[in-house]
Design a protein around this motif. Sequence first.
Motif, short mmCIF file in Angstrom:
data_model
loop_
_atom_site.label_atom_id
_atom_site.label_comp_id
_atom_site.label_asym_id
_atom_site.label_seq_id
_atom_site.Cartn_x
_atom_site.Cartn_y
_atom_site.Cartn_z
N ILE A 15 15.85 54.03 52.87
CA ILE A 15 17.03 54.16 52.02
C ILE A 15 16.67 54.69 50.64
O ILE A 15 17.42 55.48 50.05
CB ILE A 15 17.77 52.82 51.91
CG1 ILE A 15 18.36 52.43 53.27
CG2 ILE A 15 18.88 52.87 50.86
CD1 ILE A 15 19.01 51.05 53.28
N ARG A 16 15.51 54.28 50.11
CA ARG A 16 15.13 54.70 48.76
C ARG A 16 14.90 56.20 48.65
O ARG A 16 14.84 56.74 47.54
CB ARG A 16 13.90 53.94 48.29
CG ARG A 16 12.60 54.40 48.93
CD ARG A 16 11.45 53.47 48.59
NE ARG A 16 11.30 53.29 47.17
CZ ARG A 16 10.60 54.11 46.37
NH1 ARG A 16 10.02 55.17 46.89
NH2 ARG A 16 10.48 53.85 45.08
N GLU A 17 14.77 56.90 49.79
CA GLU A 17 14.58 58.35 49.77
C GLU A 17 15.90 59.11 49.87
O GLU A 17 15.90 60.34 49.85
CB GLU A 17 13.67 58.78 50.92
CG GLU A 17 12.32 58.08 50.96
CD GLU A 17 11.49 58.36 49.71
OE1 GLU A 17 11.69 59.44 49.10
OE2 GLU A 17 10.66 57.51 49.35
N GLU A 18 17.02 58.39 50.00
CA GLU A 18 18.32 59.05 50.10
C GLU A 18 18.69 59.71 48.77
O GLU A 18 18.23 59.32 47.70
CB GLU A 18 19.41 58.05 50.49
CG GLU A 18 19.23 57.43 51.87
CD GLU A 18 19.46 58.43 52.99
OE1 GLU A 18 20.12 59.45 52.73
OE2 GLU A 18 18.99 58.17 54.12
N ASP A 19 19.54 60.74 48.86
CA ASP A 19 19.89 61.53 47.68
C ASP A 19 20.60 60.69 46.62
O ASP A 19 20.34 60.84 45.42
CB ASP A 19 20.78 62.71 48.07
CG ASP A 19 20.04 63.73 48.94
OD1 ASP A 19 18.79 63.74 48.86
OD2 ASP A 19 20.70 64.49 49.67
N TYR A 20 21.52 59.80 47.05
CA TYR A 20 22.28 59.04 46.06
C TYR A 20 21.39 58.05 45.33
O TYR A 20 21.62 57.73 44.15
CB TYR A 20 23.46 58.33 46.71
CG TYR A 20 23.10 57.37 47.82
CD1 TYR A 20 22.84 56.04 47.55
CD2 TYR A 20 23.05 57.80 49.15
CE1 TYR A 20 22.52 55.16 48.55
CE2 TYR A 20 22.73 56.92 50.17
CZ TYR A 20 22.47 55.60 49.87
OH TYR A 20 22.15 54.73 50.88
N VAL A 21 20.34 57.54 45.98
CA VAL A 21 19.41 56.65 45.31
C VAL A 21 18.55 57.43 44.33
O VAL A 21 18.31 56.99 43.19
CB VAL A 21 18.53 55.91 46.33
CG1 VAL A 21 17.49 55.03 45.63
CG2 VAL A 21 19.39 55.04 47.25
#
Length: 317
Positions: free
Chosen positions: A198-204
């Motif tokens: 999840i930490r690699e997602e764009d919004y993060v």
Amino acid sequence: MSDASIENDDIPLEVVSDVDQTWQDTVRSLVNAYVLVPGRIMITDYRALLGFGIVFGYLFVGTVGVWLMEPTTMWDGDRLVQSFETMAHPLGTDPQGRDILTLLVYGTRPILLMMLSGGLFIITIGTAIGTVAGFSRGRLDQILSTITDVALTIPGLPLVIVLAVTLNPESPVLIGILLAINGWGGLARNLRSQVLSIREEDYVEAAKAMNVSTGNVLLKDVLPNMMPYILYNFMSSMRGVLFASVGLYYLGVLPYSQENWGVLLEQAYSGGALTTWSMFHWILWPIVAVVVLSIGLILLSQSTDKLFNPRVRARHE
């Protein structure tokens, strides 16, 4: 043309409304998000309705039921009255004349306290360690991962038995935490792996680029994506504490309490209820109480994914 008119021409749209929310609007939005929308979603899911009805019934019995019924003592009724034979003892009596329904009602509250405290302990420790380890990486991730690995390698049942015999806890809350003492390891390991992706997602990445604090990123961007899994583990953890408490009370490891489902099962089994038809109701109803509560938790856990599904929530808002 005057300077004032030029300035007015440069502003095509003047915002004159106050966009600040009042406290009434805030309360209304919170009620809609956390009460009305989940309520509409649950109404459309029979699993949620049935599971919530079962769990709420046990909560009612464990809180209000103990006020409505007097404790049972020996020779409150005739010995071995059969189930539904008389309304004075709907579920029958045991060989000492104690009312089985009253024993089950008074045993509900400590069981619920054990389940709630154990489940909260597991998801609090597991969620905190798993999310922080997966999001931070580096030295902190190594330390927390090592602690998680150690917790996973310690055999749970022998540890619980040793601590129970040594500490001899009597509070249902402490017993629930004791039964869940190392049950958070699996949740922490699985959440860490989810946070790593999840930490690699764009919004993060966008939130971190805007210098949003780590705590806000975890609370607003990371945790909401894992809430169905966390809630599912919460229900599963409570089921685990339920079975562990009943089993250890049955074995006599936990402190004796007359009003406990596990103790009632042990007394019924030792008294021959499993092989004597006239006593079978003595062991039947504690088993039914455990099984029905477990089914209610399973149904609730299966319906939690809808509560946090964005498409489903948008359809009901």
